[in-house]
Design a protein around this motif. Sequence first.
Motif, PDB file in Angstrom:
ATOM      1  N   CYS A 227      55.012  10.652  29.369  1.00 54.40           N
ATOM      2  CA  CYS A 227      56.422  10.754  29.005  1.00 54.40           C
ATOM      3  C   CYS A 227      56.861   9.559  28.166  1.00 54.40           C
ATOM      4  O   CYS A 227      57.654   9.697  27.228  1.00 54.40           O
ATOM      5  CB  CYS A 227      57.286  10.859  30.258  1.00 54.40           C
ATOM      6  SG  CYS A 227      57.099  12.417  31.169  1.00 54.40           S
TER       7      CYS A 227
ATOM      8  N   GLN B  77      60.397  13.552  27.487  1.00 59.02           N
ATOM      9  CA  GLN B  77      61.342  12.716  28.221  1.00 59.02           C
ATOM     10  C   GLN B  77      62.018  13.442  29.379  1.00 59.02           C
ATOM     11  O   GLN B  77      62.361  12.821  30.394  1.00 59.02           O
ATOM     12  CB  GLN B  77      62.405  12.169  27.263  1.00 59.02           C
ATOM     13  CG  GLN B  77      61.896  11.085  26.332  1.00 59.02           C
ATOM     14  CD  GLN B  77      61.406   9.870  27.096  1.00 59.02           C
ATOM     15  OE1 GLN B  77      62.147   9.264  27.875  1.00 59.02           O
ATOM     16  NE2 GLN B  77      60.141   9.522  26.898  1.00 59.02           N
TER      17      GLN B  77
ATOM     18  N   LEU C 213      60.415  12.764  32.739  1.00 54.34           N
ATOM     19  CA  LEU C 213      60.320  11.396  33.251  1.00 54.34           C
ATOM     20  C   LEU C 213      61.323  11.185  34.386  1.00 54.34           C
ATOM     21  O   LEU C 213      62.474  11.611  34.309  1.00 54.34           O
ATOM     22  CB  LEU C 213      60.582  10.407  32.120  1.00 54.34           C
ATOM     23  CG  LEU C 213      60.315   8.927  32.441  1.00 54.34           C
ATOM     24  CD1 LEU C 213      58.865   8.718  32.843  1.00 54.34           C
ATOM     25  CD2 LEU C 213      60.670   8.052  31.241  1.00 54.34           C
TER      26      LEU C 213
END
Length: 321
Positions: free
Chosen positions: A169, A176, A179
Amino acid sequence: MAGEFELIRRFFQEATSCRSDVLLGIGDDCALLQPLVGSALAVSSDTLVSGRHFTPDVDPEALGHKALAVNLSDLAAMGAEPAWVSLCLTLPQADEEWLAGFTRGFAGLADGCGVQLVGGDTTRGPLSVSVMVQGFVDPARALRRGAARAGDLVYVSGTLGDAGLALRCRQDPHMQRWLHPALEERLDRPLPRLGLGMRLGSFSRCAIDISDGLGADLGHVCEMSGVGALLDLERLPMSDHVRAYVEATGDWPVVLSAGDDYELVFTVPPQHAAVFDEATAAWDVPVTRVGVIEQAGGLRARAPDGGIIEEVSGGYEHFRA
């Protein structure tokens, strides 16, 4: 700007708690250490290099923790009790704020694990951290990579893939949304399974820590033991975050091949399995049976649909073309 010996005095000489088996610690040409009578000395070392193992803007406190943790994980994989550590630190400059953070992370873990810093070196150059740990283990209970036998059951501790998913990530902006702070904590501040390793000597003869990925590290066990293994993918323990990612993407390699978990994978002879399973119910680290050791070489996996993957890819390896 402080010189080398001033840095050592201020940041490292009394950074960790003292042990009674350290006769002479930091400040002389050598440390004088008193080995535990009747035990073998387990020794491991590792180097972390800026740009390879961590980014130049790494949180120094997290780096201090991780530099020690990855070495203590090797002691855990041998079933050893940690005792002493030496630290060789190469710095581009004497940044005292950076050193204070690094020392907090390093010393915090050391004190929590009963480890004393007994020596090392500080020099100027590209940022790198080299650590050597030493501990004690009963030779008759030491865990080895080459001791797996056909029919043994394969177990892992904790959950797999958290650190690997966090790293992916960070490296890929398109990931993203997967994450999570809990994943980043696993990547930045792994916890070596020392207590588990020391308990395993009563049940197991073979273990390795998962630093380069389950496939690669279990593959080392198979190669050194002259055996193979069959993993059951549905049994692999995953956190909720990793499981959601794998179910959405089918990306099993994040569990099988990503490194930095620093969990233990180990074998238990089938005749000890019932007693072992009962004992682990009261332990503070969960363990999960994930496969079996086979006579024929190679690492295979059973997919959730029942199909057999005949060759499981390995994990990270330095100098791979």
